[in-house]
Design a protein around this motif. Structure first.
Motif, PDB file in Angstrom:
ATOM      1  N   CYS A   1       0.818  -1.211   0.000  1.00  0.00           N
ATOM      2  CA  CYS A   1       0.000   0.000   0.000  1.00  0.00           C
ATOM      3  C   CYS A   1       0.854   1.266   0.000  1.00  0.00           C
ATOM      4  O   CYS A   1       0.541   2.233  -0.686  1.00  0.00           O
ATOM      5  CB  CYS A   1      -0.940  -0.001   1.211  1.00  0.00           C
ATOM      6  SG  CYS A   1      -2.301  -1.169   1.063  1.00  0.00           S
ATOM      7  N   PHE A   2       1.939   1.243   0.763  1.00  0.00           N
ATOM      8  CA  PHE A   2       2.781   2.436   0.865  1.00  0.00           C
ATOM      9  C   PHE A   2       3.510   2.704  -0.447  1.00  0.00           C
ATOM     10  O   PHE A   2       3.401   3.785  -1.033  1.00  0.00           O
ATOM     11  CB  PHE A   2       3.790   2.256   2.002  1.00  0.00           C
ATOM     12  CG  PHE A   2       4.545   3.512   2.336  1.00  0.00           C
ATOM     13  CD1 PHE A   2       4.039   4.426   3.248  1.00  0.00           C
ATOM     14  CD2 PHE A   2       5.773   3.783   1.754  1.00  0.00           C
ATOM     15  CE1 PHE A   2       4.730   5.586   3.562  1.00  0.00           C
ATOM     16  CE2 PHE A   2       6.482   4.930   2.060  1.00  0.00           C
ATOM     17  CZ  PHE A   2       5.956   5.842   2.969  1.00  0.00           C
TER      18      PHE A   2
ATOM     19  N   VAL B   1      -1.317  16.585   1.616  1.00  0.00           N
ATOM     20  CA  VAL B   1      -1.868  15.236   1.434  1.00  0.00           C
ATOM     21  C   VAL B   1      -1.229  14.260   2.425  1.00  0.00           C
ATOM     22  O   VAL B   1      -1.915  13.442   3.043  1.00  0.00           O
ATOM     23  CB  VAL B   1      -1.647  14.753  -0.014  1.00  0.00           C
ATOM     24  CG1 VAL B   1      -2.085  13.299  -0.171  1.00  0.00           C
ATOM     25  CG2 VAL B   1      -2.416  15.642  -0.990  1.00  0.00           C
ATOM     26  N   ALA B   2       0.089  14.357   2.604  1.00  0.00           N
ATOM     27  CA  ALA B   2       0.779  13.469   3.540  1.00  0.00           C
ATOM     28  C   ALA B   2       0.287  13.683   4.970  1.00  0.00           C
ATOM     29  O   ALA B   2       0.144  12.723   5.743  1.00  0.00           O
ATOM     30  CB  ALA B   2       2.284  13.690   3.454  1.00  0.00           C
TER      31      ALA B   2
ATOM     32  N   GLY C   1      -7.283  -2.986   7.615  1.00  0.00           N
ATOM     33  CA  GLY C   1      -7.592  -2.350   6.338  1.00  0.00           C
ATOM     34  C   GLY C   1      -7.510  -0.836   6.400  1.00  0.00           C
ATOM     35  O   GLY C   1      -7.068  -0.188   5.447  1.00  0.00           O
ATOM     36  N   LEU C   2      -7.939  -0.255   7.522  1.00  0.00           N
ATOM     37  CA  LEU C   2      -7.875   1.198   7.671  1.00  0.00           C
ATOM     38  C   LEU C   2      -6.431   1.675   7.794  1.00  0.00           C
ATOM     39  O   LEU C   2      -6.089   2.757   7.312  1.00  0.00           O
ATOM     40  CB  LEU C   2      -8.695   1.637   8.886  1.00  0.00           C
ATOM     41  CG  LEU C   2     -10.213   1.472   8.768  1.00  0.00           C
ATOM     42  CD1 LEU C   2     -10.903   1.958  10.048  1.00  0.00           C
ATOM     43  CD2 LEU C   2     -10.749   2.245   7.569  1.00  0.00           C
ATOM     44  N   PHE C   3      -5.589   0.881   8.448  1.00  0.00           N
ATOM     45  CA  PHE C   3      -4.170   1.225   8.508  1.00  0.00           C
ATOM     46  C   PHE C   3      -3.580   1.280   7.099  1.00  0.00           C
ATOM     47  O   PHE C   3      -2.821   2.188   6.753  1.00  0.00           O
ATOM     48  CB  PHE C   3      -3.398   0.185   9.339  1.00  0.00           C
ATOM     49  CG  PHE C   3      -3.456   0.415  10.820  1.00  0.00           C
ATOM     50  CD1 PHE C   3      -2.787   1.484  11.391  1.00  0.00           C
ATOM     51  CD2 PHE C   3      -4.174  -0.438  11.645  1.00  0.00           C
ATOM     52  CE1 PHE C   3      -2.817   1.694  12.763  1.00  0.00           C
ATOM     53  CE2 PHE C   3      -4.225  -0.234  13.013  1.00  0.00           C
ATOM     54  CZ  PHE C   3      -3.551   0.833  13.579  1.00  0.00           C
TER      55      PHE C   3
ATOM     56  N   VAL D   1      -2.695   6.992   1.591  1.00  0.00           N
ATOM     57  CA  VAL D   1      -2.857   8.445   1.498  1.00  0.00           C
ATOM     58  C   VAL D   1      -1.545   9.146   1.878  1.00  0.00           C
ATOM     59  O   VAL D   1      -1.108  10.086   1.206  1.00  0.00           O
ATOM     60  CB  VAL D   1      -4.006   8.930   2.404  1.00  0.00           C
ATOM     61  CG1 VAL D   1      -4.100  10.459   2.396  1.00  0.00           C
ATOM     62  CG2 VAL D   1      -5.336   8.325   1.949  1.00  0.00           C
ATOM     63  N   LEU D   2      -0.926   8.682   2.956  1.00  0.00           N
ATOM     64  CA  LEU D   2       0.346   9.261   3.395  1.00  0.00           C
ATOM     65  C   LEU D   2       1.394   9.139   2.295  1.00  0.00           C
ATOM     66  O   LEU D   2       2.107  10.106   1.974  1.00  0.00           O
ATOM     67  CB  LEU D   2       0.818   8.541   4.661  1.00  0.00           C
ATOM     68  CG  LEU D   2       2.186   8.923   5.240  1.00  0.00           C
ATOM     69  CD1 LEU D   2       2.218  10.393   5.626  1.00  0.00           C
ATOM     70  CD2 LEU D   2       2.512   8.051   6.446  1.00  0.00           C
ATOM     71  N   ALA D   3       1.479   7.963   1.695  1.00  0.00           N
ATOM     72  CA  ALA D   3       2.472   7.732   0.648  1.00  0.00           C
ATOM     73  C   ALA D   3       2.163   8.534  -0.608  1.00  0.00           C
ATOM     74  O   ALA D   3       3.088   8.937  -1.329  1.00  0.00           O
ATOM     75  CB  ALA D   3       2.534   6.246   0.318  1.00  0.00           C
TER      76      ALA D   3
END
Length: 437
Positions: A68-69, A99-100, A117-119, A125-127
């Protein structure tokens, strides 16, 4: 034939005038970005063993964190390149910060809901924000000064990125892994306190916003392309994808990031093996500092070496060193196995900035597009560790380490042959002059 490329920061003869100035303030401001995203990225090495234990995940499922990241780089880098081309480097970085920060703040509800899943969604989004920062900042640093010292300049800023990755395991182990609860097979995620990740990421989100505010008040040089009629005619039907050395560099970034992340993400598990050191998670987590600290030392040294020696040859030498160290670790036990693997960080030190600058060399007006393509290749940090985890689940961590060896073999080849500049389907071009105003 295109007019000769003037040295940036000088006052060349001819129709193009590039103002003389010191770029130290601009480089200093951008360097803070490298530190912070290094810190954030390396926290994944702490997050993986923590969530693996909390949610009782296999190696493959735990590596969905990397998927994900770093998958965000694959999906968002090309759009980010277009955003930077439209908004400019500074505004692109400011948007990336925002955004980060949102992604970092999303860790709070993810922990409150105790949902894996939320993690993963928060990490994406962070990435995505960090991707935009990377696409804007890397070519900005490469352009902001004489082209012959671009690799050294980007290596120096990457050294501060490594400072962030060096500090992250220490703080992450103290704040997160040290609070890992004792679990048994009857424990469920709903009954687990995962608040240990809430405060660190709230602080990170706040820091992102503060640095964004500071950056917004700093006057950075605005980079624009100065048109050259001969160059424009020669390049009218080209795109970044037609540069062979760029496209091979994309695979180089993929291989390097994949190998580095695959090793870094599994150091805690590797050092926990009885045949290696048999360390507990918190103790093993602090050892990650040596892996990233070696990269930091190598990058500070590299900022000097890259001004003295061929960047391509140094890249190949480092790749060979990484291969030797990984093979030593695979075939030994105890302290030798541990320290040889941690020393791979030193070999990694020059790889990203050197591959990046070799790949964007001579792209001219296609630099932003090329940067986007290169950052897309950071998806190697998602896919290679996922394959690494699958191999580890079936054959063990030692045999899985052969996968990074294959990656480093490609990096070695790129340094020796792949980085040579040839434009596919078109004559070799000289980049147009770049004005900093």
């Amino acid at each position: 034939m295109a007019a000769p490329l003037p040295t940036l920061g000088s006052r060349p003869a001819g129709p193009y005038v590039v103002p003389t100035r010191s770029y130290t303030p601009a480089l200093s401001a951008v360097t803070t970005l490298f530190f912070l995203w290094g810190f954030i990225t390396c926290l994944n090495d702490i997050l993986i063993p923590y969530l693996k234990a909390i949610f009782q995940l296999s190696y493959a499922k735990a590596n969905l964190i990397n998927l994900c990241f770093f998958g965000a780089y694959f999906l968002m880098s090309i759009p980010a390149g277009k955003v930077v081309a439209r908004l400019g480097y500074k505004r692109g970085m400011l948007l990336g910060f925002a955004v980060a920060a949102v992604g970092a703040f999303l860790f709070y509800p993810a922990a409150a809901e105790r949902a894996y899943g939320l993690f993963l969604g928060a990490l994406f989004v962070l990435a995505s924000g960090i991707t935009l920062l990377q696409v804007a900042a890397n070519p900005y640093v490469a352009i902001l000064g004489p082209p012959e010292s671009a690799s050294a300049r980007l290596t120096l800023t990457q050294a501060f990125n490594s400072l962030g990755t060096t500090l992250a395991p220490l703080l992450g182990s103290a704040l997160i892994l040290s609070r890992l609860p004792k679990l048994d097979n009857a424990t469920t995620a709903a009954g687990i306190d995962v608040s240990a990740v809430q405060l660190p990421y709230l602080v990170i989100g706040g820091a992102l916003l503060v640095i964004s505010l500071i950056l917004s008040r700093i006057n950075l040089p605005v980079i624009t392309q100065v048109p050259d009629e001969d160059y424009a005619a020669a390049a009218a039907h080209t795109s970044a994808r037609q540069y062979r050395h760029l496209m091979l560099g994309v695979f180089g970034i993929f291989a390097y990031v994949g190998a580095e992340v695959a090793i870094g993400s599994h150091i805690v598990s590797y050092l926990a093996l009885p045949s290696v050191m048999g360390l507990d998670p918190a103790s093993a987590g602090t050892k990650i500092t040596f892996y990233w600290g070696a990269a930091m030392i190598g990058r500070f040294a590299g900022a000097y070496l890259l001004n003295k020696f061929s960047p391509a040859k140094l890249l190949a030498i480092n790749a060979v060193g990484a291969i030797i160290l990984v093979l030593i670790s695979i075939n030994t036990t105890g302290g030798v196995a541990m320290w040889s693997l941690l020393a791979v960080g030193l070999m990694n030190s020059l790889m990203y900035p050197t591959i990046f600058t070799l790949a964007v060399a001579g792209l001219g007006r296609h630099t932003a597009e090329g940067s986007g393509l290169l950052c897309t290749a950071i998806v190697g940090g998602a896919l290679v560790p996922l394959l690494f985890g699958a191999i580890a689940d079936h054959a063990g961590l030692r045999l899985a380490l052969l996968l990074p060896v294959v990656c480093y073999l490609y990096v070695m080849w790129y340094g020796l042959r792949g980085s040579r500049r040839v434009v596919a389907g078109a004559p070799a071009l000289v980049a147009p002059p770049i004005a900093l105003v």
